[in-house]
Design an enzyme around this catalytic site. Structure first.
Site, PDB file in Angstrom:
ATOM      1  N   SER A 109       0.992  -1.198  -0.015  1.00 44.92           N
ATOM      2  CA  SER A 109      -0.026   0.543  -0.061  1.00 44.92           C
ATOM      3  C   SER A 109       1.052   1.369  -0.046  1.00 44.92           C
ATOM      4  O   SER A 109       1.716   1.233   0.971  1.00 44.92           O
ATOM      5  CB  SER A 109      -0.739  -0.256   1.680  1.00 44.92           C
ATOM      6  OG  SER A 109      -1.731   0.920   1.123  1.00 44.92           O
ATOM      7  N   GLY A 110       0.789   2.140  -0.985  1.00 41.85           N
ATOM      8  CA  GLY A 110       1.209   3.617  -0.730  1.00 41.85           C
ATOM      9  C   GLY A 110       1.918   3.114  -1.985  1.00 41.85           C
ATOM     10  O   GLY A 110       2.895   4.344  -2.051  1.00 41.85           O
ATOM     11  N   THR A 114      -1.249   2.642  -8.266  1.00 43.97           N
ATOM     12  CA  THR A 114      -2.979   3.752  -9.132  1.00 43.97           C
ATOM     13  C   THR A 114      -2.051   4.697  -9.979  1.00 43.97           C
ATOM     14  O   THR A 114      -2.198   4.715 -11.032  1.00 43.97           O
ATOM     15  CB  THR A 114      -3.701   4.421  -8.059  1.00 43.97           C
ATOM     16  OG1 THR A 114      -4.540   3.801  -7.435  1.00 43.97           O
ATOM     17  CG2 THR A 114      -4.752   5.193  -8.776  1.00 43.97           C
ATOM     18  N   ASN A 159      -1.217   5.913   2.538  1.00 40.36           N
ATOM     19  CA  ASN A 159      -1.245   6.989   1.615  1.00 40.36           C
ATOM     20  C   ASN A 159      -2.077   7.267   1.251  1.00 40.36           C
ATOM     21  O   ASN A 159      -3.945   7.236   1.939  1.00 40.36           O
ATOM     22  CB  ASN A 159      -1.696   5.607   0.396  1.00 40.36           C
ATOM     23  CG  ASN A 159      -1.994   6.084  -0.539  1.00 40.36           C
ATOM     24  OD1 ASN A 159      -1.479   7.552  -1.069  1.00 40.36           O
ATOM     25  ND2 ASN A 159      -1.951   5.686  -2.078  1.00 40.36           N
ATOM     26  N   SER A 163      -5.998   3.144  -2.801  1.00 40.60           N
ATOM     27  CA  SER A 163      -7.598   2.308  -4.002  1.00 40.60           C
ATOM     28  C   SER A 163      -7.989   1.696  -2.597  1.00 40.60           C
ATOM     29  O   SER A 163      -7.447   0.669  -2.233  1.00 40.60           O
ATOM     30  CB  SER A 163      -7.145   1.854  -4.988  1.00 40.60           C
ATOM     31  OG  SER A 163      -6.061   2.075  -6.175  1.00 40.60           O
ATOM     32  N   GLY A 386      -2.486  -2.891  -2.679  1.00 40.35           N
ATOM     33  CA  GLY A 386      -1.256  -3.820  -2.247  1.00 40.35           C
ATOM     34  C   GLY A 386      -1.323  -4.043  -0.929  1.00 40.35           C
ATOM     35  O   GLY A 386      -2.584  -3.677  -0.190  1.00 40.35           O
ATOM     36  N   GLU A 388      -0.867  -5.100   2.589  1.00 43.31           N
ATOM     37  CA  GLU A 388      -0.735  -4.229   4.430  1.00 43.31           C
ATOM     38  C   GLU A 388      -0.775  -4.973   5.499  1.00 43.31           C
ATOM     39  O   GLU A 388      -1.132  -6.150   5.598  1.00 43.31           O
ATOM     40  CB  GLU A 388      -1.886  -3.724   4.127  1.00 43.31           C
ATOM     41  CG  GLU A 388      -2.791  -3.041   2.543  1.00 43.31           C
ATOM     42  CD  GLU A 388      -4.025  -2.401   2.910  1.00 43.31           C
ATOM     43  OE1 GLU A 388      -4.759  -1.005   1.896  1.00 43.31           O
ATOM     44  OE2 GLU A 388      -5.329  -2.526   3.939  1.00 43.31           O
TER      45      GLU A 388
END
Length: 1042
Positions: A109-110, A114, A159, A163, A386, A388
Site C-alpha cells: 500500500s502506498g 494507481t 497513503n 485504492s 497492495g 497491507e
C-alpha cells in the site's frame, strides 16, 4: 567521474538500469542499487522484463510529452527505465504479434500502483491515433479515473489516495491500434470503510468532496453540514488531506459523470444516496427492555426523504426483522424485534449495501459508455490494492493480503518455476535455484478440505451464527486452532492469529471477522429499498424476494476467493510467459548477415550458430537447447538487439529520406503554384523569382537560439527571413521576420543600457502580431518587394525578396486560424498608419510607386510620402513555368526530332526565324540589391539548363535569345545534360560562394569556398565544372571566377 546514459541526451547514469547486470546478485546488492538510483531521483529500474518503481512521494519531471516522444517506438535499452518503455513495449507487441497483453501492478500500500496505472492509460491515449469516436473513448477511459477514485479511494495511514478496491481495466483496440472500447472489472470494495475508519484515516473521498464542493442549492437540498456532524465521518477525527483540494476534485467528479454519459437526474440521485448514507449513520439506538429503539425519531425524516422511502417503514425495518419459522411441517413469518447491537448492525448493513451497489452502477455506466460488441486486441491493467500490514489488521487486510498472495503465486508460476521447467525440457546444463513457492500459503487460506483452509472454517462458523457477538469470533479462533494450528505458516495468539505471508508475518485481530464475512443484507432491507419512489434506487435492488433460496448465503470471503480465481483463470495471464521471457529467433536476427538474409540455406541450428559467431559471441555465453538458444548474459542479447536495431534503423532512414524528399518536392511545387496564384494578374513579377524554390527558413533558426527564445518550445517555423522595415520617416532598419502557426514575430537588436551585459547587442522582440489582429495586406502592382501588413494598432511597411512565399504561407495560416480569407489588395498609391509616439499622433504615411529605369527600386522620401521608382517587370499574367505539362514537352520534342531527321539528315529552318515557335530561356541576371538570407535559390537566378551540343542544333542558337516580354507564355523544360568531355589541361577556375547539393545524377555538389575547374559557361546559367574528379552541371550564380 559521473557516468551518462549512452543514448539519452547526457542523462546521468546512476547504478545499473537493469539489475540482471549486477556483478553479484544478492539482496543487499539489489537494495543498494535501488537506493542509489532513488537518491538520484531515478525511480524506475528493470529486472529483465520486470519494471520496479519506487514511490518518490513527489512530482517527477520526466512524465511530459517529451518523454512520450522519446520512448515511442524505441527499444527498451535505448533509454533509461521508464513505465512508458514498458507500456510502449506492450502496445507494440500487441500490434506486431497480434496478441492481447497485460500488466500486473503489485506492491504494498502506498507504492504508487494507481498512479502507475494512470500513466499507462495516459501514454496509450497519447500514442494511439483515431477519429472523433476513438477520441471520445479515450476521454471516457481517462475520465473514469477521477470518478472511480472519488468513490473507491480514501486516505489511510500509509497513503493519502489509497485504492480501497481492486480493478482490472481492459483497453480494447481496433486492428489499427486505436482504442475503441474497454471494460472494467472491480473487486473487493472495502465497504466497511463506509461505516467506520481507523484513527488518522478518512471515509471515501466523495463524502468530503460533496461537503466542500456542493453549491448552496445542493447543500440545502441534501442537508449538507460540516463533516464532524456525521457519525460515519467523525470517528477518525480526520477531515482534511494535505495537497488535496476536495472542492476542486468534486467538480472533476461531476464533470467525469457528464463525460461518461450519466444523465443529469441520475447524477442528482447519486448525490442523494451519498448524502442519504451520511444522514442514515446519524440514526442511533438505545436499549429499552432488551430491545433497540431509535433514540431520536426526528433523524429518520431526512434520510427517508433522500432515499424516497417512508420514515415509519425505515424505523420499523431498522429495529425489527421478519424471520421464517418452521414448525410441524408448516412455515410462517414472524417479526422479531432487534436489540441495540443488532439494530446498529442493520443500519450499517443498509448503508454498506447502498454504497456498494452505487459503486457497481458507476462501473457499469463506464462499461456501457465504452462497450464494444466484439473483441479484437486488448491491453489489461490490473491495479489492486497492495499488501497491507498495519498496527491493527482486520478482516479487510486478511482479504487484501490473500489477493496479493495469489498474485505472487502467478508471478512465481510465470517466472522462476516456468523458467526452470523450460531448462529441463530443453536439456541444457544449469544449477537449480531455490525459491519460496507461496502456494502453501494460498492453500492455507483457501483450501476447501484436507485440511480445510481459514476461509472454509470461517464460512462454517458464520453459517451457525445467529447474532453478532464476540462469541462467534472466539469460536472461530478455537476452530482455526484445531484445523490448521500445526501448519508451519500459521500461529494463534490470544486476540487472533498470525499468517507467514510471502511479504512477512502479519497478525490479524479476530474481532469482527465473522460479522464482516457474513455480509448479509436481510430481505426486509431489500424490500424497503424496493419501495423507494425513485426508479434509480429501485433498480439498485433487483432481487426477486418471492423465489425460495436454498443453501448458504454467499459470504464476503467466498466472493473474494471466486473473484481472485476467476481473474487468474480468465486466460488473462495465459500468454504472459511468452511476453516476459521468450526472445526472437533466427528469422528476427537473420538480417545481421548476408548468409542468413533473406533466407538461410541449411539446418536452422547451424544458422543460429553462424549468427552468434558473426557477432563474436564466446562459446561459454550461450547454450543450444533442443528448440531454443539460451544466452547467459543480457549484454550478449543486448548486443544482438542493438545490431538488429541499427540495421533496421539504417533501412528506415533510407526509406524516410527518399519519401521525405519526394513529399517535400511535391509540397514546394504546390506551394509555388499557390503563391503564384496570389499575384497572378495583379502584380508584375521580378525576372528571376518566378520559378524560385521555396525554402521557408532563410535564417537557419535551428542554429539560432537567440532568435528561438521568443518562440514556444516546440513552435513550428513556417517562414523566417531578414527584411527591411521602414519607420515613420521612411528610415530602413533590419528586422528578422518569423511566421509560425501562432503569429508573426518581428525581432530587432538593441544595445543593453545597464547591468552586467551593458554595451552588448541583444535580440529584442519588437512586435508580435496575432492573426486575428491582421486586417489585410497591401502591395503595389509593380515588381518591387514592398508590402504593408495592416494591423489593428498600427501598420508595418516591410520589404523582402521572398514576399510571395511569405504571403502564401501567411494566407494559409490566416485562413486556418480565423476561418476567413486574408484580404490582399494591390495599388500604386498605398497608405499605412504609423505607431503613436510620445505626445504626437500616430497619423498616416503614403507610398507611391512609379515607373523608372532599372530593376532596382529607387527610394525618395519627401515629408509623409515615399516615392518608389522601378522598371517594368514580367507581365502580371506571368505564371510559374512549372505549370507546363509533360504533353507540351513531348509535343515539342517529337516535332523537333521529326524535322531534324527527315531522310536521315539534319534539317534546318529556312526564312525568318519565328521566336514564338521556339523554346526560350531566361538569362541569369545579377540583382541590384544583395541577396538576403542565404545563397540564390534554384530557379531564381538562372534559367533552365542547356541542351547537350550535337550535330543537329549547333548551327541554330537563336533559342538562347530572350524576348523583350520575358518568359511569359513560353514552354520551359530542363534539356538533357551535356556528355562528359575528355580531360583537358588546366583552364579557368571558380570559387564557390555558397554550398550547393546536386539535385540529379548529372549535377555536382560542393561546399562554400571549394575551388572548381570551370569546363564550360552557358548563357542559361547552368555551367559545367569539375571537382574531386567528378564533372557535372551546377548553377553559375553560386560561384565567382578566380
Amino acid at each position: 567521474m559521473a557516468k551518462y546514459h549512452w543514448q539519452s541526451q547526457n542523462v546521468k547514469q546512476s547504478g545499473v538500469d537493469d539489475m540482471v547486470l549486477l556483478s553479484k546478485i544478492t539482496e543487499d546488492a539489489i537494495v543498494d542499487n535501488l537506493k542509489k538510483r532513488y537518491m538520484d531521483d531515478y525511480i524506475f529500474t528493470y529486472i529483465g522484463p520486470v519494471l520496479i518503481s519506487v514511490n518518490p512521494f513527489k512530482q517527477m519531471p520526466y512524465f511530459t510529452d517529451r518523454e512520450i516522444e522519446l520512448y515511442q517506438g524505441a527499444a527498451q535499452y535505448e533509454n533509461p527505465p521508464h513505465i512508458y518503455a514498458l507500456t510502449d513495449n506492450m502496445y507494440r507487441n500487441m500490434m506486431i504479434d497480434g496478441e492481447n497483453q497485460c500488466v500486473i501492478i503489485s506492491g504494498e500500500s502506498g507504492a504508487g500502483k494507481t498512479v502507475a496505472a494512470k500513466y499507462i492509460m495516459g501514454y496509450i491515449s497519447k500514442v494511439s491515433g483515431g477519429g472523433s469516436k476513438v477520441q471520445h473513448v479515450k476521454e471516457i477511459i481517462l475520465q473514469s479515473n477521477p470518478l472511480l477514485e472519488a468513490f473507491g479511494n480514501a486516505k489511510t495511514v500509509r497513503n493519502n489516495n489509497s485504492s480501497r478496491f481492486g480493478k482490472y481495466f481492459e483497453i480494447q483496440f481496433s486492428r489499427g491500434g486505436e482504442p475503441d472500447g474497454g471494460k472494467i472489472s472491480n473487486f473487493l470494495l472495502e465497504k466497511s470503510r463506509v461505516v467506520s475508519q481507523n484513527e488518522n484515516e478518512r471515509n471515501f473521498h466523495i463524502y468530503y468532496q460533496l461537503i466542500e464542493g456542493a453549491s448552496a442549492q445542493q447543500r440545502e437540498a441534501l442537508g449538507i453540514m460540516t463533516p464532524d456532524y456525521y457519525y460515519y465521518l467523525n470517528q477518525s477525527g480526520t477531515y482534511k488531506v494535505d495537497g488535496t483540494n476536495d472542492s476542486k476534485d468534486f467538480q472533476e467528479t461531476m464533470e467525469a459523470m457528464q463525460v461518461i454519459g450519466i444523465p443529469g437526474d441520475i447524477q442528482t440521485q447519486v448525490l442523494q444516496i451519498v448524502a442519504g448514507i451520511l444522514h442514515l449513520g446519524n440514526i442511533s439506538f438505545i436499549e429499552a427492555g432488551n430491545y433497540g429503539q431509535v433514540e431520536s425519531t426526528d433523524l429518520l425524516a431526512f434520510p427517508a426523504y433522500l432515499l424516497g422511502i417512508d420514515p415509519n417503514r425505515l424505523q420499523d425495518k431498522l429495529t425489527s426483522r421478519k424471520m421464517d419459522s418452521k414448525w410441524g411441517g408448516k412455515s410462517e413469518s414472524i417479526n422479531v424485534t432487534l436489540n441495540q447491537e443488532q439494530a446498529n448492525y442493520t443500519r450499517d448493513a443498509l448503508a454498506k449495501a447502498l454504497y456498494a451497489r452505487l459503486f457497481d452502477y458507476l462501473v457499469e455506466s463506464i462499461n456501457k459508455a465504452i462497450q464494444k460488441p466484439y473483441e479484437e486486441f486488448s491491453i489489461g491493467v490490473l491495479d489492486i490494492y497492495g499488501f497491507e500490514i498495519f498496527q491493527r489488521n482486520g478482516f479487510e487486510q486478511f482479504c487484501i493480503n490473500f489477493v496479493n498472495e495469489k498474485l505472487q503465486q502467478i508471478f512465481i508460476e510465470l517466472t522462476l518455476k516456468a523458467e526452470q521447467e523450460e531448462y529441463v525440457q530443453e536439456g541444457i546444463k544449469w544449477t537449480p535455484i531455490e525459491y519460496f513457492n507461496n502456494k502453501i500459503v494460498c492453500d492455507l487460506i483457501e483450501n476447501k478440505l484436507n485440511p480445510p483452509g481459514i476461509m472454509s472454517v470461517l464460512d462454517d462458523v458464520c453459517a451457525t451464527m445467529h447474532a453478532k457477538g464476540e462469541g462467534a469470533d472466539g469460536t472461530l479462533l478455537q476452530k482455526l486452532q484445531a484445523a490448521v494450528g500445526t501448519h508451519e505458516h500459521f500461529n494463534s495468539w490470544n486476540s487472533g492469529f498470525v499468517i507467514h505471508h510471502y511479504a512477512g508475518k502479519v497478525s490479524y485481530d479476530i474481532n469482527g471477522f465473522c460479522e464482516r464475512n457474513r455480509d448479509v443484507l436481510f430481505p426486509d432491507l431489500i424490500e424497503l429499498m424496493q419501495s423507494s419512489e425513485f426508479n434509480f434506487i429501485r433498480s439498485l435492488f433487483p432481487e426477486n424476494l418471492n423465489t425460495d433460496k436454498k443453501g448458504r448465503p454467499t459470504t464476503a470471503s467466498s466472493k473474494i476467493k471466486k473473484q481472485a480465481n476467476d481473474l487468474i483463470s480468465q486466460g488473462t495471464f495465459a500468454d504472459q510467459r511468452r511476453y516476459l521471457f521468450l526472445g526472437p529467433g533466427l528469422d528476427s536476427y537473420a538480417i545481421l548477415t548476408a548468409e542468413t538474409w533473406p533466407c538461410w540455406r541449411g539446418p536452422e541450428q547451424q544458422g543460429v550458430l553462424h549468427l552468434l559467431r558473426s557477432v563474436n559471441m564466446d562459446n561459454d555465453q550461450y547454450q543450444m537447447g533442443r528448440t531454443k538458444v539460451f544466452v547467459k548474459n543480457p549484454e550478449s542479447l543486448f548486443l544482438l538487439e542493438e545490431m538488429r536495431e541499427r540495421k533496421f534503423d539504417t533501412f528506415a532512414r533510407i526509406i524516410q529520406k527518399a519519401w521525405r524528399k519526394f513529399i517535400a518536392r511535391k509540397k514546394y511545387e504546390q506551394m509555388r503554384e499557390e503563391a503564384s496564384d496570389i499575384l497572378y494578374n495583379s502584380k508584375e513579377r521580378r525576372k528571376n523569382s518566378i520559378n524560385r524554390n521555396f525554402v521557408g527558413d532563410y535564417l537557419g533558426l535551428e542554429q539560432r537560439p537567440e532568435l528561438r527564445q521568443f518562440l514556444a518550445k516546440r513552435e513550428r517555423v513556417d517562414f523566417a527571413d531578414s527584411v527591411n522595415k521602414f519607420d515613420r520617416r521612411f528610415k530602413s532598419i533590419k528586422r528578422d521576420l518569423i511566421l509560425t502557426p501562432k503569429g508573426i514575430y518581428l525581432i530587432g537588436r538593441e544595445k543593453v543600457k545597464k547591468g552586467p551585459e551593458k554595451g552588448q547587442i541583444k535580440e529584442v522582440l519588437k512586435r508580435k502580431m496575432e492573426f486575428g489582429g491582421i486586417s489585410s495586406v497591401s502591395l503595389s502592382t509593380r515588381q518591387d518587394d514592398f508590402f504593408i501588413l495592416h494591423e489593428a494598432q498600427y501598420d508595418s511597411l516591410l520589404e523582402s525578396n521572398f514576399k510571395t512565399e511569405f504571403l502564401s504561407l501567411l494566407s494559409k495560416r490566416y485562413e486556418e486560424v480565423t476561418k476567413r480569407k486574408l484580404t490582399i489588395s494591390f495599388g500604386d498609391r498605398l497608405e499605412f498608419r504609423v505607431k503613436k509616439e510620445g505626445w504626437g499622433g500616430g497619423g498616416t504615411r503614403i507610398v507611391v510607386f512609379q515607373k523608372g529605369p532599372g530593376d532596382v527600386a529607387q527610394l525618395k522620401p519627401g515629408g509623409k510620402t515615399l516615392s518608389v521608382t522601378i522598371g517594368d517587370g514580367l507581365p502580371k499574367s506571368s505564371s510559374s513555368l512549372y505549370r507546363r505539362t509533360a504533353a507540351l514537352l513531348l509535343k515539342h520534342t517529337l516535332r523537333s526530332l521529326s524535322s531534324a531527321h527527315q531522310n536521315g539528315g539534319a534539317k534546318f529552318p529556312r526564312g525568318p526565324h519565328n521566336p514564338q515557335a521556339d523554346i526560350t530561356y531566361s538569362s541569369p541576371q545579377k540583382q541590384g540589391r544583395p541577396l538576403q538570407g542565404g545563397p540564390p535559390k534554384l530557379g531564381s537566378q538562372r534559367g533552365p539548363r542547356p541542351p547537350a551540343p550535337n550535330q543537329y542544333n549547333q548551327g541554330n542558337l537563336d533559342f538562347l535569345n530572350v524576348p523583350d516580354q520575358g518568359m511569359s507564355g513560353k514552354v520551359w523544360f530542363r534539356p538533357p545534360p551535356a556528355p562528359k568531355p575528355q580531360p583537358r589541361p588546366q583552364g579557368p577556375r571558380c570559387r564557390a560562394l555558397y554550398q550547393y547539393v546536386g539535385q540529379d545524377t548529372d549535377e555536382i555538389s560542393f561546399e562554400a569556398n571549394d575551388v572548381l575547374d570551370l569546363v564550360k559557361e552557358d548563357p542559361s546559367g547552368w555551367w559545367t565544372g569539375r571537382i574531386g574528379g567528378k564533372e557535372g552541371l551546377f548553377p553559375g550564380n553560386y560561384v565567382e571566377k578566380i
